[in-house]
Write an enzyme that holds these catalytic residues in place. Structure first.
Site, PDB file in Angstrom:
ATOM      1  N   GLU A  94      -2.008  -4.048  -6.067  1.00 23.57           N
ATOM      2  CA  GLU A  94      -3.667  -3.803  -6.064  1.00 23.57           C
ATOM      3  C   GLU A  94      -4.151  -3.432  -7.411  1.00 23.57           C
ATOM      4  O   GLU A  94      -4.965  -3.718  -8.000  1.00 23.57           O
ATOM      5  CB  GLU A  94      -4.073  -3.127  -4.934  1.00 23.57           C
ATOM      6  CG  GLU A  94      -5.580  -3.112  -4.818  1.00 23.57           C
ATOM      7  CD  GLU A  94      -5.897  -2.491  -3.451  1.00 23.57           C
ATOM      8  OE1 GLU A  94      -7.354  -2.281  -3.282  1.00 23.57           O
ATOM      9  OE2 GLU A  94      -5.030  -2.095  -2.682  1.00 23.57           O
ATOM     10  N   ARG A 148      12.587  -0.755   4.584  1.00 27.71           N
ATOM     11  CA  ARG A 148      12.697  -1.210   6.020  1.00 27.71           C
ATOM     12  C   ARG A 148      13.240  -2.411   5.883  1.00 27.71           C
ATOM     13  O   ARG A 148      14.185  -2.517   7.175  1.00 27.71           O
ATOM     14  CB  ARG A 148      11.123  -1.410   6.323  1.00 27.71           C
ATOM     15  CG  ARG A 148      10.688   0.240   6.444  1.00 27.71           C
ATOM     16  CD  ARG A 148       9.376   0.119   7.135  1.00 27.71           C
ATOM     17  NE  ARG A 148       8.243  -0.632   6.288  1.00 27.71           N
ATOM     18  CZ  ARG A 148       7.547  -0.018   5.397  1.00 27.71           C
ATOM     19  NH1 ARG A 148       7.658   1.431   5.146  1.00 27.71           N
ATOM     20  NH2 ARG A 148       6.761  -0.697   4.601  1.00 27.71           N
TER      21      ARG A 148
END
Length: 182
Positions: free
Chosen positions: A103, A66
């Site tokens: 994560e 993006r």
């Protein structure tokens, strides 16, 4: 030029919230609705152009994917080059890479070794849509600096201020967020 409260509201209202995506408990900030809103996207891009027109930048580096949308458009408006920072294995020429923690594991981004060549000590603006924990952004700023260029600022449309990404990245470069989410 600072954004008026009304302009900030127009931009913020154009970003759709998707609950429980990509997993339960997450509210995903969907910028596709910002991109297809010509008023909001126009306000945003004019603001960024005005902000960075005096920075004497040589390049804008956009983070996959993006960051490409905002970075390429802003680079064209400023009359400077655009450099993509991609996920590992996506660039066709000689690259340098930087790993960062996720994560549940590790990922890596890369930039062409000669991405900022032709301009000694190139001044680079790093851009992406959102900063959360800052792993990708920190890796991207490190890559820019490893090429011999200088990351003079990192810009994000949204900053999740309840996470440590902005704080951590600000140890490496200046950070600007158009909107902050508490």
């Amino acid at each position: 030029m600072t954004l008026s409260a009304n302009d900030k509201q127009i931009i913020e209202n154009s970003i759709r919230n998707i609950k429980d995506f990509p997993k339960e408990g997450i509210i995903f900030k969907d910028i596709t609705t910002l991109l297809n809103n010509k008023e909001a996207y126009g306000i945003l891009m004019k603001h960024l152009h005005h902000r960075y027109s005096s920075y004497n930048l040589d390049y804008i580096a956009g983070i996959d994917a993006r960051g490409f949308i905002f970075g390429a458009a802003l680079a064209q408006m400023l009359g400077i080059g655009f450099v993509p920072i991609r996920k590992k294995g996506k660039l066709p020429y000689t690259t340098i890479g930087e790993k960062y923690a996720l994560e549940y594991g590790v990922d890596e981004i890369e930039v062409h070794l000669d991405a900022f060549s032709g301009v000694e000590n190139a001044r680079v603006l790093l851009i992406d849509d959102l900063i959360a924990t800052g792993g990708t952004a920190n890796a991207a700023a490190t890559l820019v600096n490893q090429t011999g260029a200088k990351c003079v600022e990192a810009c994000f449309i949204l900053g999740l201020s309840f996470l440590d990404g902005i704080k951590n990245l600000s140890e490496k470069t200046d950070v600007y967020t158009v909107l902050e989410v508490d």
